[in-house]
Design an enzyme around this catalytic site. Structure first.
Site, PDB file in Angstrom:
ATOM      1  CD  GLU A  96      -3.079   0.576   0.176  1.00 48.66           C
ATOM      2  OE1 GLU A  96      -2.482   1.458  -0.452  1.00 48.66           O
ATOM      3  OE2 GLU A  96      -4.253   0.933   0.534  1.00 48.66           O
ATOM      4  CG  ASP A  97      -0.999   4.596  -1.439  1.00 45.01           C
ATOM      5  OD1 ASP A  97      -1.703   4.083  -0.775  1.00 45.01           O
ATOM      6  OD2 ASP A  97      -1.534   5.529  -2.338  1.00 45.01           O
ATOM      7  CG  ASP A 100      -6.150   8.537   6.031  1.00 46.55           C
ATOM      8  OD1 ASP A 100      -5.588   8.944   7.001  1.00 46.55           O
ATOM      9  OD2 ASP A 100      -7.133   8.942   5.598  1.00 46.55           O
ATOM     10  CG  PHE A 149      -4.300  14.944   1.162  1.00 46.79           C
ATOM     11  CD1 PHE A 149      -5.147  14.143   1.650  1.00 46.79           C
ATOM     12  CD2 PHE A 149      -3.999  14.800   0.003  1.00 46.79           C
ATOM     13  CE1 PHE A 149      -5.915  13.123   0.774  1.00 46.79           C
ATOM     14  CE2 PHE A 149      -4.466  13.890  -0.890  1.00 46.79           C
ATOM     15  CZ  PHE A 149      -5.482  13.110  -0.402  1.00 46.79           C
ATOM     16  NE  ARG A 162      -2.816   8.600  -9.385  1.00 50.04           N
ATOM     17  CZ  ARG A 162      -3.276   8.029  -8.371  1.00 50.04           C
ATOM     18  NH1 ARG A 162      -2.749   7.617  -7.402  1.00 50.04           N
ATOM     19  NH2 ARG A 162      -4.653   8.005  -8.530  1.00 50.04           N
TER      20      ARG A 162
END
Ligand code: IMP
Ligand code: MG
Length: 177
Positions: A96-97, A100, A149, A162
């Site tokens: 996963e990036d 959260d 964010f 990105r």
């Protein structure tokens, strides 16, 4: 327009990926692990990680959505693309990036677990511990980050940013006209 600020330089990210690869290599050598990248955000991490790992492995992808176009998770997870590789008996590592709230990946891990992998672990470049809404073990983690964010290195805000090579964050510019 928000301002884009660097949180971790590409060199710092590179060193973190090397560290993740060293740990994963130590645990999976000779096991032909199946790495499952969660699209789209993990694509840069996955590309760097597999080349750092440099051990025999297989790859697949899944695409999950809990966000729509918002920057807050809705808590409802949709599987938009399912991996096609059989998982039963495989040593699976989900890539996963960022974790959260943890809601998206925890649903996905549950679904994978029902398919009886030999083992199942989670690797994430980033996590935001302040926002966790479900307990999750991140077996291989790059960095913990504050509640900002994050964009760049594969992560987007509404499909932008990105391509940025550094891990950045968005800062609202106060007093902008
Ligand atoms: P969670 O279900 O709240 O853990 O959401 C996880 C997913 O939301 C991640 O895989 C990302 O795609 C996205 N996400 C969460 N936080 C951020 C962020 O700061 N920047 C970009 N995407 C994020
Ligand atoms: Mg993601």
């Amino acid at each position: 327009m928000p301002e884009v600020k660097v949180m971790f330089t590409r060199e710092e990210v590179g060193r973190a990926v090397e560290r993740l690869a060293t740990d994963i290599r130590r645990d999976y050598r000779g096991k032909n692990p199946l790495l499952v990248g969660i699209l789209k955000g993990s694509f840069v991490l996955l590309a760097d990680l597999v080349r750092s790992l440099n051990i025999p492995l297989e790859l697949d992808f899944a695409k999950l959505s809990s966000y729509g176009c918002a920057t807050e998770t809705s808590g409802k997870v949709r599987v938009l693309y399912r991996l096609t590789t059989p998982v039963k008996g495989r040593h699976v590592i989900v890539i996963e990036d960022i974790i959260d709230t943890g809601l998206t990946v925890s649903c996905f891990l549950e679904a994978l677990r029902r398919r009886k992998p030999a083992s199942l672990k989670l690797c994430a470049l980033l996590e935001k511990p302040a926002r966790r809404r479900t307990p999750i073990t991140i077996d291989y983690l790059g960095f913990s980050v504050p509640d900002k964010f994050i964009v760049g290195y594969g992560l987007d805000c509404d499909e932008k940013y990105r391509y940025l090579p550094d891990v950045c964050y968005l800062e609202e510019v106060c007093g902008a006209p």
